[in-house]
Design a protein around this motif. Structure first.
Motif, PDB file in Angstrom:
ATOM      1  N   LEU A  75     -19.939 -36.803  43.781  1.00  0.00           N
ATOM      2  CA  LEU A  75     -20.735 -37.548  44.754  1.00  0.00           C
ATOM      3  C   LEU A  75     -21.156 -38.899  44.172  1.00  0.00           C
ATOM      4  O   LEU A  75     -21.047 -39.930  44.836  1.00  0.00           O
ATOM      5  CB  LEU A  75     -21.974 -36.748  45.153  1.00  0.00           C
ATOM      6  CG  LEU A  75     -21.774 -35.593  46.133  1.00  0.00           C
ATOM      7  CD1 LEU A  75     -23.075 -34.822  46.312  1.00  0.00           C
ATOM      8  CD2 LEU A  75     -21.267 -36.087  47.476  1.00  0.00           C
ATOM      9  N   LEU A  76     -21.621 -38.893  42.932  1.00  0.00           N
ATOM     10  CA  LEU A  76     -22.043 -40.141  42.287  1.00  0.00           C
ATOM     11  C   LEU A  76     -20.860 -41.087  42.096  1.00  0.00           C
ATOM     12  O   LEU A  76     -20.951 -42.289  42.362  1.00  0.00           O
ATOM     13  CB  LEU A  76     -22.704 -39.835  40.944  1.00  0.00           C
ATOM     14  CG  LEU A  76     -24.083 -39.166  41.023  1.00  0.00           C
ATOM     15  CD1 LEU A  76     -24.494 -38.627  39.662  1.00  0.00           C
ATOM     16  CD2 LEU A  76     -25.121 -40.145  41.530  1.00  0.00           C
ATOM     17  N   THR A  77     -19.728 -40.542  41.640  1.00  0.00           N
ATOM     18  CA  THR A  77     -18.548 -41.377  41.396  1.00  0.00           C
ATOM     19  C   THR A  77     -18.028 -41.991  42.685  1.00  0.00           C
ATOM     20  O   THR A  77     -17.723 -43.188  42.746  1.00  0.00           O
ATOM     21  CB  THR A  77     -17.438 -40.546  40.729  1.00  0.00           C
ATOM     22  OG1 THR A  77     -17.926 -40.027  39.489  1.00  0.00           O
ATOM     23  CG2 THR A  77     -16.211 -41.406  40.451  1.00  0.00           C
ATOM     24  N   GLN A  78     -17.935 -41.168  43.741  1.00  0.00           N
ATOM     25  CA  GLN A  78     -17.444 -41.678  45.022  1.00  0.00           C
ATOM     26  C   GLN A  78     -18.363 -42.747  45.587  1.00  0.00           C
ATOM     27  O   GLN A  78     -17.919 -43.738  46.156  1.00  0.00           O
ATOM     28  CB  GLN A  78     -17.306 -40.530  46.029  1.00  0.00           C
ATOM     29  CG  GLN A  78     -16.185 -39.557  45.716  1.00  0.00           C
ATOM     30  CD  GLN A  78     -14.816 -40.204  45.870  1.00  0.00           C
ATOM     31  OE1 GLN A  78     -14.239 -40.657  44.894  1.00  0.00           O
ATOM     32  NE2 GLN A  78     -14.305 -40.254  47.075  1.00  0.00           N
ATOM     33  N   ILE A 136     -31.869 -41.521  36.721  1.00  0.00           N
ATOM     34  CA  ILE A 136     -30.684 -41.027  36.013  1.00  0.00           C
ATOM     35  C   ILE A 136     -29.888 -42.229  35.530  1.00  0.00           C
ATOM     36  O   ILE A 136     -29.753 -43.224  36.254  1.00  0.00           O
ATOM     37  CB  ILE A 136     -29.793 -40.161  36.936  1.00  0.00           C
ATOM     38  CG1 ILE A 136     -30.575 -38.959  37.483  1.00  0.00           C
ATOM     39  CG2 ILE A 136     -28.546 -39.688  36.206  1.00  0.00           C
ATOM     40  CD1 ILE A 136     -29.819 -38.193  38.559  1.00  0.00           C
ATOM     41  N   SER A 137     -29.356 -42.161  34.323  1.00  0.00           N
ATOM     42  CA  SER A 137     -28.443 -43.188  33.815  1.00  0.00           C
ATOM     43  C   SER A 137     -27.092 -42.532  33.572  1.00  0.00           C
ATOM     44  O   SER A 137     -27.000 -41.533  32.853  1.00  0.00           O
ATOM     45  CB  SER A 137     -28.971 -43.802  32.507  1.00  0.00           C
ATOM     46  OG  SER A 137     -30.142 -44.542  32.749  1.00  0.00           O
ATOM     47  N   ILE A 138     -26.050 -43.068  34.201  1.00  0.00           N
ATOM     48  CA  ILE A 138     -24.719 -42.506  34.051  1.00  0.00           C
ATOM     49  C   ILE A 138     -23.724 -43.621  33.737  1.00  0.00           C
ATOM     50  O   ILE A 138     -24.038 -44.807  33.854  1.00  0.00           O
ATOM     51  CB  ILE A 138     -24.262 -41.758  35.328  1.00  0.00           C
ATOM     52  CG1 ILE A 138     -24.206 -42.733  36.521  1.00  0.00           C
ATOM     53  CG2 ILE A 138     -25.161 -40.584  35.625  1.00  0.00           C
ATOM     54  CD1 ILE A 138     -23.606 -42.127  37.769  1.00  0.00           C
ATOM     55  N   ARG A 157     -30.764 -43.853  44.931  1.00  0.00           N
ATOM     56  CA  ARG A 157     -30.466 -45.281  45.031  1.00  0.00           C
ATOM     57  C   ARG A 157     -29.557 -45.667  43.862  1.00  0.00           C
ATOM     58  O   ARG A 157     -29.895 -45.461  42.695  1.00  0.00           O
ATOM     59  CB  ARG A 157     -31.762 -46.087  45.004  1.00  0.00           C
ATOM     60  CG  ARG A 157     -31.623 -47.582  44.780  1.00  0.00           C
ATOM     61  CD  ARG A 157     -30.919 -48.300  45.926  1.00  0.00           C
ATOM     62  NE  ARG A 157     -31.544 -48.132  47.198  1.00  0.00           N
ATOM     63  CZ  ARG A 157     -32.514 -48.921  47.662  1.00  0.00           C
ATOM     64  NH1 ARG A 157     -32.972 -49.919  46.922  1.00  0.00           N
ATOM     65  NH2 ARG A 157     -33.024 -48.720  48.849  1.00  0.00           N
ATOM     66  N   ILE A 158     -28.389 -46.225  44.184  1.00  0.00           N
ATOM     67  CA  ILE A 158     -27.408 -46.617  43.165  1.00  0.00           C
ATOM     68  C   ILE A 158     -27.695 -48.049  42.734  1.00  0.00           C
ATOM     69  O   ILE A 158     -27.672 -48.974  43.549  1.00  0.00           O
ATOM     70  CB  ILE A 158     -25.962 -46.526  43.706  1.00  0.00           C
ATOM     71  CG1 ILE A 158     -25.711 -45.145  44.330  1.00  0.00           C
ATOM     72  CG2 ILE A 158     -24.959 -46.811  42.594  1.00  0.00           C
ATOM     73  CD1 ILE A 158     -25.758 -44.005  43.392  1.00  0.00           C
ATOM     74  N   LEU A 159     -27.945 -48.242  41.449  1.00  0.00           N
ATOM     75  CA  LEU A 159     -28.216 -49.572  40.902  1.00  0.00           C
ATOM     76  C   LEU A 159     -27.127 -49.895  39.890  1.00  0.00           C
ATOM     77  O   LEU A 159     -27.180 -49.455  38.742  1.00  0.00           O
ATOM     78  CB  LEU A 159     -29.599 -49.611  40.242  1.00  0.00           C
ATOM     79  CG  LEU A 159     -30.773 -49.180  41.139  1.00  0.00           C
ATOM     80  CD1 LEU A 159     -32.046 -49.062  40.333  1.00  0.00           C
ATOM     81  CD2 LEU A 159     -30.951 -50.164  42.279  1.00  0.00           C
TER      82      LEU A 159
END
Length: 583
Positions: free
Chosen positions: A196-199, A264-266, A291-293
């Motif tokens: 989900l995060l990658t997409q 979260i840091s990825i 929220r994607i930063l």
């Protein structure tokens, strides 16, 4: 065309009738000054599209050209080259015939890439040329979607319905909580959250919404300001997924009754991504918004915000003054913080002490001291700002002026030799003055300290690959301030593979910049209405937001319908002085 082989790209474009000899000569003169590639210069001048330049390069190299927008991919061919190899080499398989595999590449001369693909596929590689960004876009769109579906199905088969019922009804049974702990650590659950995060990152989404309903969980991505449902997953997947996200954000998985916030840091596809997590309990379970930063895309230059040349010059003039306050206004999601970060990125230097007070810190900036507020322990914007004043700052960024105390401290800082940058929630630039006066800031402070006010909105940009022209009717002409007899061509969205069938790709800003002058300062002292201040600002040369929006519609950048979602057009009012309303 073999006769084009090894000819210069410019010559090929002339021989193909794409450009004229005069246009080529103009570009060659600019090339001598800038040392840029000729193709880029022609594209920047608006003479040719990137696709035409790529076609010319294909003729020059004597390799086939492929338009990935029009190509239909099949899963079997895609699976011949793993996604990781496709991304590393900038390559995507097109079709297989016998022992031959045709692949699209941005650089067909990249021997290392073709060798790696040959070792992986055991097939003979035939390179074709495609534009680099289309290759990346095709990889993003055609790899990964099936993996996410498979992960969801695998996870659903592992989970048991009973534990879900306990979560939904808010029961705190210890045995069920232990079961959720076990489930969230299983490979399918971890894989689902990671996918989900990658997409979301690959689709350039700003937010992920995980929303539990009565019988299903909806996953929606916010792309270019609009929400799109990308997946519906079984309800049994929800407790383990939300718990997995809580663990990643260092939150309490046993707490299901209170709201929680974390971070979260990825790292994905070589990018460092910060994710702000918000969890809120609802009737059917915990609702998760992430929220994607993206640090790589957050610091975009001011020149990319859609300001006109005059507006850009005005803004740079305002933020390079040694003292005073510059306000950026607009509703949530209008790009205020991104604008201020771009300003800070332009201003930062070894000779300047820049400090910020934010809630929360959205992006990390090297060379700048950033601080967070913590209202629960008494560290408010006002208290933090007072502390920063003792740190010998040159420039201070205030994340948001929310109350009269913060406003008073910020304005006094601006009057004592500091440049203060801040955001404020209001509809337009003139109404920021009345908003500050309503917050009990003294009129003489506002009049003396404010350098200027920026108001902005974000609107979607028409996809340049599929937009279609049309002749507007009299109503639209009236809204745009045109005479009924005016001949003008506008554009509307269609939808194609490039823009995921939305008709739009990316966003740009529509804005107005009000520079304070003697007239607006006098009206501020007199506590005049925002309408009177607006009329004075327009008389003194301010381009109203509605005029800026109309110019972008006429230029084919966006549509009237898209702008009307953010800016109100009043046909009964003159276009230059129309009152703006937040969407």
């Amino acid at each position: 065309m073999r006769e084009m082989y090894k000819r210069p790209v410019g010559e090929i474009l002339v021989l193909s009738g794409v450009i004229t000899r005069e246009q080529l000569d103009e570009a060659l003169v600019l090339q001598k000054e800038s040392y840029e590639k000729l193709g880029k210069i022609l594209i920047d001048l608006g003479i040719v599209t990137e696709e035409k330049v790529t076609e010319a390069r294909a003729a020059q190299l004597d390799v086939p050209y492929v338009n990935l927008q029009e190509h239909t991919f099949d899963t079997e061919t895609l699976n011949l080259i793993p996604e990781s190899l496709a991304r590393r080499c900038g390559i995507i398989p097109i079709r297989k015939s016998g022992d031959k595999l045709v692949v699209a590449m941005a650089n067909p001369m990249d021997v290392e890439a073709t060798d790696l693909a040959h070792v992986e596929t055991k097939l003979r590689l035939d390179p074709a040329l495609a534009t680099e960004w289309r290759i990346i876009d095709a990889i993003d769109r055609h790899y990964g979607a099936d993996e996410l579906q498979d992960a969801s199905q695998q996870t659903a088969s592992v989970l048991e319905t009973d534990s879900v019922e306990d979560v939904d009804t808010g029961r705190e049974d210890l045995e069920d909580l232990n079961e959720v702990r076990k489930q969230m650590k299983t490979a399918p659950v971890v894989r689902t959250v990671n996918m989900l995060l990658t997409q979301a990152v690959r689709k350039k989404s700003s937010d992920i919404h995980i929303e539990p309903r009565r019988n299903v969980v909806e996953v929606r991505f916010r792309i270019d300001g609009n929400l799109h449902t990308v997946r519906r997953i079984p309800k049994s997947l929800h407790p383990a997924v939300s718990s997995r996200i809580k663990i990643m954000a260092d939150l309490d998985i046993a707490e299901r009754r209170l709201t929680q916030d974390g971070r979260i840091s990825i790292k994905t596809d070589g990018k460092n991504i910060d994710v702000r997590v918000s969890i809120v309990p609802t009737l059917y379970g915990e609702r998760v918004v992430m929220r994607i930063l993206d640090r790589a895309t957050s610091l975009i230059p001011l020149e990319s915000f859609g300001y006109s040349e005059e507006q850009l010059e005005e803004l740079k003039s305002l933020v390079t003054r040694p003292q005073g306050i510059v306000l950026v206004t607009g509703p949530t999601g209008s790009g205020k913080t991104t604008t201020l970060y771009a300003v800070l990125n332009m201003l930062r230097s070894e000779e300047t002490n820049i400090m910020t007070v934010e809630d929360p810190i959205e992006y990390e900036l090297d060379g700048i001291s950033q601080t967070n507020v913590h209202p629960k322990i008494g560290l408010t914007f006002a208290n933090q700002l007072r502390a920063l004043m003792r740190q010998d700052p040159d420039i201070i960024l205030v994340g948001e002026i929310r109350d009269s105390e913060t406003a008073d401290v910020a304005f006094r800082a601006a009057l004592t030799g500091h440049l203060v940058l801040a955001t404020l929630h209001c509809n337009d630039a003139p109404s920021a003055i009345t908003r500050l006066l309503d917050m009990d800031v003294e009129p003489f402070l506002v009049s003396s300290a404010v350098n200027g006010i920026v108001a902005q909105r974000l609107v979607r940009v028409l996809c340049q690959d599929c937009r279609e022209p049309f002749e507007p009717d009299d109503r639209v002409k009236q809204l745009l301030g045109l005479a009924p007899t005016a001949r003008v061509t506008l554009y509307r969205p269609v939808g194609c593979g490039t823009c995921n069938s939305t008709g739009f790709r990316g966003r740009t800003g529509v804005s107005e910049i009000m520079v304070m002058n003697n007239e607006t300062r006098r009206l501020t002292i007199e506590k005049a209405s925002s309408d009177d201040i607006r009329e004075a600002a327009v008389r003194c040369g301010m381009t109203a937001m509605v005029r800026d929006a109309a110019d972008k519609i006429l230029a084919g950048v966006t549509t009237l319908e898209e702008v009307q979602k953010k800016v109100f057009f009043d046909p009964a009012t003159d276009l230059s002085t129309v009152k703006l309303l937040a969407a």
